[in-house]
Design a protein around this motif. Structure first.
Motif, PDB file in Angstrom:
ATOM      1  N   ILE A   1       0.869  -1.179   0.000  1.00 14.50           N
ATOM      2  CA  ILE A   1       0.000   0.000   0.000  1.00 14.50           C
ATOM      3  C   ILE A   1       0.908   1.233   0.000  1.00 14.50           C
ATOM      4  O   ILE A   1       1.599   1.492   0.989  1.00 14.50           O
ATOM      5  CB  ILE A   1      -0.931   0.006   1.224  1.00 14.50           C
ATOM      6  N   PHE A   2       0.908   1.985  -1.102  1.00 14.80           N
ATOM      7  CA  PHE A   2       1.867   3.080  -1.221  1.00 14.80           C
ATOM      8  C   PHE A   2       1.666   4.150  -0.161  1.00 14.80           C
ATOM      9  O   PHE A   2       2.632   4.661   0.410  1.00 14.80           O
ATOM     10  CB  PHE A   2       1.798   3.733  -2.608  1.00 14.80           C
ATOM     11  N   ARG A   3       0.419   4.509   0.118  1.00 21.60           N
ATOM     12  CA  ARG A   3       0.194   5.546   1.125  1.00 21.60           C
ATOM     13  C   ARG A   3       0.772   5.132   2.475  1.00 21.60           C
ATOM     14  O   ARG A   3       1.249   5.974   3.245  1.00 21.60           O
ATOM     15  CB  ARG A   3      -1.303   5.858   1.244  1.00 21.60           C
ATOM     16  N   ALA A   4       0.749   3.830   2.758  1.00 23.75           N
ATOM     17  CA  ALA A   4       1.365   3.342   3.991  1.00 23.75           C
ATOM     18  C   ALA A   4       2.879   3.507   3.938  1.00 23.75           C
ATOM     19  O   ALA A   4       3.508   3.907   4.926  1.00 23.75           O
ATOM     20  CB  ALA A   4       0.989   1.882   4.219  1.00 23.75           C
ATOM     21  N   LYS A   5       3.466   3.221   2.790  1.00 25.08           N
ATOM     22  CA  LYS A   5       4.909   3.405   2.634  1.00 25.08           C
ATOM     23  C   LYS A   5       5.285   4.878   2.804  1.00 25.08           C
ATOM     24  O   LYS A   5       6.252   5.211   3.489  1.00 25.08           O
ATOM     25  CB  LYS A   5       5.356   2.918   1.248  1.00 25.08           C
ATOM     26  N   ARG A   6       4.519   5.727   2.172  1.00 27.19           N
ATOM     27  CA  ARG A   6       4.766   7.173   2.241  1.00 27.19           C
ATOM     28  C   ARG A   6       4.734   7.672   3.682  1.00 27.19           C
ATOM     29  O   ARG A   6       5.650   8.366   4.142  1.00 27.19           O
ATOM     30  CB  ARG A   6       3.678   7.874   1.416  1.00 27.19           C
ATOM     31  N   ASP A   7       3.695   7.287   4.425  1.00 29.47           N
ATOM     32  CA  ASP A   7       3.538   7.774   5.790  1.00 29.47           C
ATOM     33  C   ASP A   7       4.495   7.077   6.758  1.00 29.47           C
ATOM     34  O   ASP A   7       4.918   7.669   7.757  1.00 29.47           O
ATOM     35  CB  ASP A   7       2.093   7.581   6.249  1.00 29.47           C
ATOM     36  N   LEU A   8       4.823   5.829   6.470  1.00 27.85           N
ATOM     37  CA  LEU A   8       5.770   5.106   7.310  1.00 27.85           C
ATOM     38  C   LEU A   8       7.146   5.752   7.233  1.00 27.85           C
ATOM     39  O   LEU A   8       7.819   5.933   8.264  1.00 27.85           O
ATOM     40  CB  LEU A   8       5.837   3.644   6.886  1.00 27.85           C
ATOM     41  N   LEU A   9       7.569   6.118   6.043  1.00 34.13           N
ATOM     42  CA  LEU A   9       8.863   6.775   5.881  1.00 34.13           C
ATOM     43  C   LEU A   9       8.893   8.099   6.645  1.00 34.13           C
ATOM     44  O   LEU A   9       9.872   8.406   7.346  1.00 34.13           O
ATOM     45  CB  LEU A   9       9.157   6.999   4.399  1.00 34.13           C
ATOM     46  N   ALA A  10       7.816   8.869   6.527  1.00 34.12           N
ATOM     47  CA  ALA A  10       7.742  10.147   7.258  1.00 34.12           C
ATOM     48  C   ALA A  10       7.792   9.916   8.768  1.00 34.12           C
ATOM     49  O   ALA A  10       8.430  10.680   9.501  1.00 34.12           O
ATOM     50  CB  ALA A  10       6.463  10.884   6.876  1.00 34.12           C
ATOM     51  N   LEU A  11       7.141   8.839   9.237  1.00 31.47           N
ATOM     52  CA  LEU A  11       7.137   8.548  10.668  1.00 31.47           C
ATOM     53  C   LEU A  11       8.520   8.113  11.142  1.00 31.47           C
ATOM     54  O   LEU A  11       8.960   8.506  12.233  1.00 31.47           O
ATOM     55  CB  LEU A  11       6.102   7.468  10.970  1.00 31.47           C
ATOM     56  N   TYR A  12       9.212   7.299  10.343  1.00 31.20           N
ATOM     57  CA  TYR A  12      10.578   6.899  10.702  1.00 31.20           C
ATOM     58  C   TYR A  12      11.458   8.130  10.926  1.00 31.20           C
ATOM     59  O   TYR A  12      12.219   8.211  11.892  1.00 31.20           O
ATOM     60  CB  TYR A  12      11.185   6.052   9.585  1.00 31.20           C
ATOM     61  N   ILE A  13      11.340   9.099  10.016  1.00 27.75           N
ATOM     62  CA  ILE A  13      12.174  10.300  10.126  1.00 27.75           C
ATOM     63  C   ILE A  13      11.751  11.139  11.334  1.00 27.75           C
ATOM     64  O   ILE A  13      12.579  11.637  12.089  1.00 27.75           O
ATOM     65  CB  ILE A  13      12.101  11.114   8.818  1.00 27.75           C
ATOM     66  N   GLU A  14      10.447  11.279  11.519  1.00 34.32           N
ATOM     67  CA  GLU A  14       9.946  12.053  12.662  1.00 34.32           C
ATOM     68  C   GLU A  14      10.402  11.434  13.987  1.00 34.32           C
ATOM     69  O   GLU A  14      10.725  12.151  14.945  1.00 34.32           O
ATOM     70  CB  GLU A  14       8.415  12.100  12.614  1.00 34.32           C
ATOM     71  N   GLN A  15      10.422  10.096  14.049  1.00 36.67           N
ATOM     72  CA  GLN A  15      10.836   9.398  15.260  1.00 36.67           C
ATOM     73  C   GLN A  15      12.350   9.205  15.342  1.00 36.67           C
ATOM     74  O   GLN A  15      12.845   8.497  16.228  1.00 36.67           O
ATOM     75  CB  GLN A  15      10.138   8.027  15.328  1.00 36.67           C
ATOM     76  N   LYS A  16      13.072   9.828  14.382  1.00 37.01           N
ATOM     77  CA  LYS A  16      14.543   9.787  14.339  1.00 37.01           C
ATOM     78  C   LYS A  16      15.090   8.365  14.171  1.00 37.01           C
ATOM     79  O   LYS A  16      16.189   8.042  14.659  1.00 37.01           O
ATOM     80  CB  LYS A  16      15.137  10.446  15.581  1.00 37.01           C
ATOM     81  N   GLN A  17      14.341   7.529  13.487  1.00 35.39           N
ATOM     82  CA  GLN A  17      14.823   6.186  13.139  1.00 35.39           C
ATOM     83  C   GLN A  17      15.475   6.272  11.758  1.00 35.39           C
ATOM     84  O   GLN A  17      14.986   5.719  10.768  1.00 35.39           O
ATOM     85  CB  GLN A  17      13.652   5.200  13.154  1.00 35.39           C
TER      86      GLN A  17
END
Length: 459
Positions: free
Chosen positions: A376-392
């Protein structure tokens, strides 16, 4: 007298299970004597308020199928099924009470079961309150469409008189442009997908306002119907098709009333509109205003994940039902746990909404990861943003390496890459990626303001 009661008990309860519920795998397992497996599935469906599954558990306790034989426990389950409206269960419970003559034991078993599962709990946590019209009844106003391009009816489908629908979801950016379209389901499969996709990507919405500011709107859901019924011009063709339709519709009605969850789901989707030739015939049978929603609920409590997700989404937005966030999230959770990737993504989005007490980025990340694994691309898009926000950051960098070339050209993915470059002090590369995001947004007729703001803030 005792002999007559025993005979009546045998005739009522020693027959096959109630078969009108879908419970497809459970019923099959039961018929093949896989009682333990069937019992486990019936229990899962009982939690959804499925009265036939509740009744079937009573039958299995009565005869010791997959569980120890326990007439008192069977009495409790039959009593529960009666509370959910299954009248034959009330008679079954009374017969057991007459046979056992141990009211204290029966009351004890009933109290123990009703303490965990009862109709009041079902009404509080899952049961929707339906309305006939698709009116938004939540405090959240839906974005208003201001430009529509009608999809082109596929020529082959039109010539054959094929009708159908497509269920899609998309986001709306702060300018009102449609972005990131997902086809969730369609009937017939792949017949109308391309037509609606090509049309919807050109639609425009009135910019969505949050605190007086334009903002993106996530998860706009749409069930679009393709129909050959458009007035007098098509009456002749319908007359020719009507007999064939009626035969098919009669079979569908029978299967839906027997509890086939998949058929209930499809009919519920047809019943949303008045324009289908099939719908016009279906509404001769189901005339109540909320028939489509009622069938969707039937399908959901029969365990069909698409119905659970659609029902949950309707409850969150207040479409065809009184808005109820708790019930909506509960149905989303059931669908997500059943593996529905779109429900997993939607549940994650709700858990990332800071306006609500359910805010939980850790749980959201887990659901996004499951949806992303299902592509699911929207999940990939938001997951990447969350990784960066959480400093992962290491995880984010590794995740980027798994994306396709087309996905890497998405404006938000480009901005995520730019953020990583900035953190690695690669200023030139970061700026190049930010400019590429702006260029990609403009090429898609999307708003470039978020990317312009990022560029101005960081370079």
């Amino acid at each position: 007298m005792k002999a007559c009661v025993r005979l009546l008990l045998f005739s009522l309860l020693c027959t096959a299970l109630v078969s009108k519920a879908d419970l497809l795998s459970a019923t099959l397992d039961y018929s093949q004597n896989n009682y333990r497996k069937a019992f486990k599935q019936f229990q899962q469906l009982a939690e959804l308020g499925n009265k036939d599954a509740i009744y079937n558990i009573g039958v299995m306790h009565l005869h010791g199928q997959g569980v120890d034989k326990n007439p008192a426990r069977a009495y409790a389950w039959f009593s529960l099924a009666a509370e959910f409206g299954l009248e034959e269960a009330r008679s079954a419970a009374q017969i057991i009470a007459n046979q056992l003559k141990q009211p204290a034991l029966l009351a004890q078993e009933q109290q123990a079961l009703f303490g965990k599962l009862n109709y009041a709990l079902f009404s509080d946590t899952l049961k929707p309150i339906f309305s006939a019209a698709p009116v938004n009844e939540s405090s959240e106003k839906l974005p208003e469409r201001i430009y529509t391009l009608d999809p082109q009816y596929p020529k082959e489908a039109y010539e054959k008189g094929i009708e159908g629908w497509v269920w899609l979801e998309f986001d709306v950016d702060e300018s009102g442009a449609v972005t990131d379209i997902d086809i969730i389901d369609a009937f017939p499969n792949r017949t109308f997908d391309r037509a609606i996709y090509n049309a919807v990507k050109h639609w425009r919405y009135q910019p969505y306002q949050v605190n007086g500011q334009n903002a993106a709107y996530r998860n706009r859901s749409l069930l679009y119907h393709f129909t050959t019924f458009k007035g007098k011009r098509y009456q002749a063709s319908f007359a020719k098709q009507k007999r064939g339709y009626q035969r098919k519709i009669s079979r569908l009605i029978e299967e839906a009333e027997q509890g086939n969850a998949l058929v209930q789901y499809y009919i519920a989707n047809w019943m949303v509109t008045d324009d289908h030739n099939a719908t016009r015939l279906l509404k001769y049978h189901w005339q109540q205003d909320t028939a489509g929603s009622d069938l969707l609920l039937d399908s959901a409590i029969n365990g069909y994940p698409n119905s659970q997700y659609r029902l949950g989404a309707n409850l969150l937005r207040g479409e065809f039902t009184q808005a109820d966030r708790k019930k909506g999230l509960n149905w989303l959770l059931y669908a997500a746990q059943a593996g529905n990737s779109f429900a997993q993504y939607r549940l994650a989005r709700e858990l990332l909404d800071k306006r609500y007490v359910e805010y939980d980025p850790e749980k959201a990340q887990r659901w996004l990861e499951q949806a992303a694994e299902q592509d699911i691309f929207r999940a990939k898009r938001d997951l990447l943003a969350l990784y960066i926000e959480q400093k992962q950051l290491a995880t984010a960098q590794e995740f980027i390496s798994t994306l396709t070339s087309n996905e890497l050209e998405h404006p938000e993915i480009l901005i995520a890459q730019s953020q990583l470059m900035l953190r690695n002090k690669k200023i030139v590369e970061a700026k190049t990626l930010a400019n590429a995001a702006i260029k990609q947004a403009r090429s898609r007729s999307w708003s470039d303001k978020p990317y312009q703001a990022f560029l101005q803030a960081n370079f």
